[in-house]
Write an enzyme that holds these catalytic residues in place. Structure first.
Site, PDB file in Angstrom:
ATOM      1  N   LEU A 189     -22.802 -19.897 -17.533  1.00 30.65           N
ATOM      2  CA  LEU A 189     -23.148 -20.776 -16.406  1.00 30.65           C
ATOM      3  C   LEU A 189     -22.466 -20.351 -15.117  1.00 30.65           C
ATOM      4  CD1 LEU A 189     -22.716 -24.158 -18.332  1.00 30.65           C
ATOM      5  CD2 LEU A 189     -24.887 -23.096 -17.691  1.00 30.65           C
ATOM      6  N   PHE A 213     -10.649 -17.816 -12.378  1.00 33.46           N
ATOM      7  CA  PHE A 213     -10.050 -18.689 -13.392  1.00 33.46           C
ATOM      8  C   PHE A 213     -10.413 -18.287 -14.809  1.00 33.46           C
ATOM      9  CE2 PHE A 213     -14.351 -19.860 -12.849  1.00 33.46           C
ATOM     10  CZ  PHE A 213     -14.765 -20.188 -14.113  1.00 33.46           C
ATOM     11  N   PHE A 265     -14.363 -18.274 -17.089  1.00 32.53           N
ATOM     12  CA  PHE A 265     -15.826 -18.347 -17.085  1.00 32.53           C
ATOM     13  C   PHE A 265     -16.289 -19.614 -17.791  1.00 32.53           C
ATOM     14  CE2 PHE A 265     -14.050 -15.673 -20.341  1.00 32.53           C
ATOM     15  CZ  PHE A 265     -14.564 -16.220 -21.508  1.00 32.53           C
ATOM     16  N   GLU A 312     -19.258 -32.325 -20.811  1.00 36.83           N
ATOM     17  CA  GLU A 312     -20.674 -32.640 -20.709  1.00 36.83           C
ATOM     18  C   GLU A 312     -21.396 -31.529 -19.940  1.00 36.83           C
ATOM     19  OE1 GLU A 312     -23.234 -36.197 -18.472  1.00 36.83           O
ATOM     20  OE2 GLU A 312     -21.074 -36.103 -18.261  1.00 36.83           O
ATOM     21  N   ASP A 368     -25.887 -25.561 -10.562  1.00 36.92           N
ATOM     22  CA  ASP A 368     -25.194 -26.269  -9.487  1.00 36.92           C
ATOM     23  C   ASP A 368     -26.044 -26.407  -8.232  1.00 36.92           C
ATOM     24  OD1 ASP A 368     -24.666 -23.950  -7.777  1.00 36.92           O
ATOM     25  OD2 ASP A 368     -23.232 -23.350  -9.330  1.00 36.92           O
ATOM     26  N   ASP A 398     -11.811 -29.759  -3.367  1.00 38.37           N
ATOM     27  CA  ASP A 398     -12.686 -28.579  -3.302  1.00 38.37           C
ATOM     28  C   ASP A 398     -14.155 -29.006  -3.423  1.00 38.37           C
ATOM     29  OD1 ASP A 398     -13.383 -25.920  -3.039  1.00 38.37           O
ATOM     30  OD2 ASP A 398     -12.842 -25.354  -5.084  1.00 38.37           O
TER      31      ASP A 398
HETATM   32  P1  ADP Z   1     -14.228 -22.393 -10.653  1.00 41.88           P
HETATM   33  O1  ADP Z   1     -12.948 -23.118 -10.821  1.00 41.88           O
HETATM   34  O2  ADP Z   1     -14.041 -20.920 -10.761  1.00 41.88           O
HETATM   35  O3  ADP Z   1     -14.950 -22.684  -9.357  1.00 41.88           O
HETATM   36  P2  ADP Z   1     -16.116 -24.133 -11.994  1.00 41.88           P
HETATM   37  O4  ADP Z   1     -15.471 -25.186 -12.842  1.00 41.88           O
HETATM   38  O5  ADP Z   1     -16.594 -24.584 -10.647  1.00 41.88           O
HETATM   39  O6  ADP Z   1     -15.174 -22.854 -11.868  1.00 41.88           O
HETATM   40  O7  ADP Z   1     -17.328 -23.529 -12.824  1.00 41.88           O
HETATM   41  C1  ADP Z   1     -18.041 -22.397 -12.336  1.00 41.88           C
HETATM   42  C2  ADP Z   1     -19.544 -22.689 -12.347  1.00 41.88           C
HETATM   43  O8  ADP Z   1     -19.960 -22.992 -13.685  1.00 41.88           O
HETATM   44  C3  ADP Z   1     -19.975 -23.893 -11.525  1.00 41.88           C
HETATM   45  O9  ADP Z   1     -20.175 -23.584 -10.152  1.00 41.88           O
HETATM   46  C4  ADP Z   1     -21.249 -24.316 -12.225  1.00 41.88           C
HETATM   47  O10 ADP Z   1     -22.357 -23.538 -11.782  1.00 41.88           O
HETATM   48  C5  ADP Z   1     -20.975 -23.984 -13.683  1.00 41.88           C
HETATM   49  N1  ADP Z   1     -20.501 -25.187 -14.426  1.00 41.88           N
HETATM   50  C6  ADP Z   1     -19.219 -25.564 -14.603  1.00 41.88           C
HETATM   51  N2  ADP Z   1     -19.121 -26.698 -15.323  1.00 41.88           N
HETATM   52  C7  ADP Z   1     -20.398 -27.071 -15.617  1.00 41.88           C
HETATM   53  C8  ADP Z   1     -20.977 -28.193 -16.341  1.00 41.88           C
HETATM   54  N3  ADP Z   1     -20.210 -29.136 -16.902  1.00 41.88           N
HETATM   55  N4  ADP Z   1     -22.332 -28.253 -16.423  1.00 41.88           N
HETATM   56  C9  ADP Z   1     -23.099 -27.282 -15.864  1.00 41.88           C
HETATM   57  N5  ADP Z   1     -22.625 -26.231 -15.176  1.00 41.88           N
HETATM   58  C10 ADP Z   1     -21.285 -26.102 -15.041  1.00 41.88           C
HETATM   59 MG    MG Z   2     -15.959 -24.213  -8.737  1.00 42.48          MG
HETATM   60 MG    MG Z   3     -11.782 -24.292  -9.579  1.00 44.77          MG
END
Ligand code: ADP
Ligand code: MG
Ligand code: MG
Length: 327
Positions: free
Chosen positions: A34, A39, A41, A111, A143, A182
């Site tokens: 996704l 950090f 993946f 989720e 997203d 953020d």
């Molecule tokens: P980072 O800390 O590197 O920004 P994120 O937690 O934002 O990491 O996750 C990276 C990407 O993964 C998000 O921008 C989103 O597209 C996808 N993602 C993360 N968590 C979810 C989730 N619960 N459901 C669907 N997509 C997700």
């Molecule tokens: Mg993020």
């Molecule tokens: Mg982050």
């Protein structure tokens, strides 16, 4: 023609030789990637017992910053982002499901929300070393960044509904002393009905709601969404900076673009002429968020009470009524 080489994703590379936590391995089946970043993946997965779709964030233990740890009474010392998801129970925040760890990663099981906006890449040919099933080679995104890419920009009604939900969630978090720090399109996951949930609390901070707002020196968010006080390197209060980022988000929702040409323009509050036809209400709300003076900038309660935001909830109620009466 010669078969294409398998598409290599970060998750495929990282997990190919990694021995997963035995209980995780027994209970979940990994699918598409996704997202990925510094950090670690995030992958989609299924819980084997009931087929529940989940998202799993693999967080490199050595990439969690010193201030990003919290003691959970049951789980011990864990990353802030896992803790926040665990304590927050709100429809606008993805739900915590489980947490695992091994010598290298935390696995934050949460989720899975949203519609895959990016069409999946063509099915790759079978990898030579088939250690993991092929679906993990694909990459999809759910997203708001990707959703806006697909739509170029949202209609005003769509934008209103998305924004109202984020505002409601930020308002709830503010009441319990949590600031995301953020807020941006990439950190909102969105489905085909434009229902939105916040993710990625890796930069979040928890404060005591009974005490005055503390000032912070370090910023962990994204420059495009950073307020003038942050861009100037001044100490900042998290809720005030959060409102500014909501203003940038609003502009992106309505015009598909950032409201400032560069950081210097943001510092001066010099808003580029927004693309598209904005209603006067929407423009008024934008100016309330993108106010350079933190004392005059709107609060989350004021934004929540703005007529443009109210209209979203009225439109939503009307839509649900129409749906239920047509059944
Ligand atoms: P980072 O800390 O590197 O920004 P994120 O937690 O934002 O990491 O996750 C990276 C990407 O993964 C998000 O921008 C989103 O597209 C996808 N993602 C993360 N968590 C979810 C989730 N619960 N459901 C669907 N997509 C997700
Ligand atoms: Mg993020
Ligand atoms: Mg982050």
């Amino acid at each position: 023609s010669a078969p294409l080489p398998p598409a290599q994703t970060v998750s495929a590379k990282q997990l190919a030789d990694h021995e997963l936590h035995p209980r995780f391995d027994a209970n979940y089946t990994i699918g598409d990637e996704l997202g990925s970043g510094g950090f670690g993946f995030v992958v989609a997965a299924k819980r084997n017992t009931d087929g529940l779709p989940v998202a799993v964030k693999f967080i490199f233990k050595n990439k969690v910053p010193a201030h990003g740890w919290v003691r959970d009474p049951k789980l011990g010392v864990i990353p802030m982002e896992a803790f926040v998801l665990k304590v927050v129970d709100h429809p606008g925040v993805v739900k915590f499901i489980d947490l695992f760890d091994d010598h290298k990663f935390f696995y934050l099981v949460m989720e899975l929300h949203g519609t895959p906006w990016q069409p999946p890449a063509p099915e790759p040919v079978a990898p030579t070393k088939a250690l993991r099933p092929a679906p993990m080679m694909r990459r999809t995104s759910r997203d708001l960044f990707e959703c806006i890419e697909q739509h170029s920009r949202l209609t005003e009604e769509q934008a209103r509904w998305v924004f109202a939900q984020v505002v409601e969630t930020v308002w709830h978090l503010d009441r319990i002393g949590i600031c995301h720090r953020d807020i941006k399109d990439e950190n909102c996951v969105v489905d085909a009905d434009f229902n939105v949930k916040l993710i990625d609390f890796g930069s979040a901070v928890i404060t005591d709601v009974r005490k005055p707002q503390p000032y912070f020196n370090r910023f962990f968010g994204t420059m495009t969404f950073a307020s003038p006080e942050i861009l100037q390197g001044q100490p900042y209060r998290a809720p005030h900076a959060e409102i500014w980022s909501l203003g940038v988000l609003l502009s992106i929702l309505l015009s598909g673009q950032c409201p400032f040409a560069d950081p210097a323009a943001a510092i001066k509050g010099q808003i580029s002429k927004p693309k598209g036809a904005w209603s006067s209400d929407a423009l008024n709300l934008l100016l309330m968020c993108l106010e350079v003076d933190t004392e005059r900038r709107a609060t989350i309660a004021q934004i929540r009470d703005h007529p443009w935001v109210h209209r979203a909830w009225k439109e939503r109620a009307a839509k649900l009524q129409k749906q239920s009466s047509s059944l």
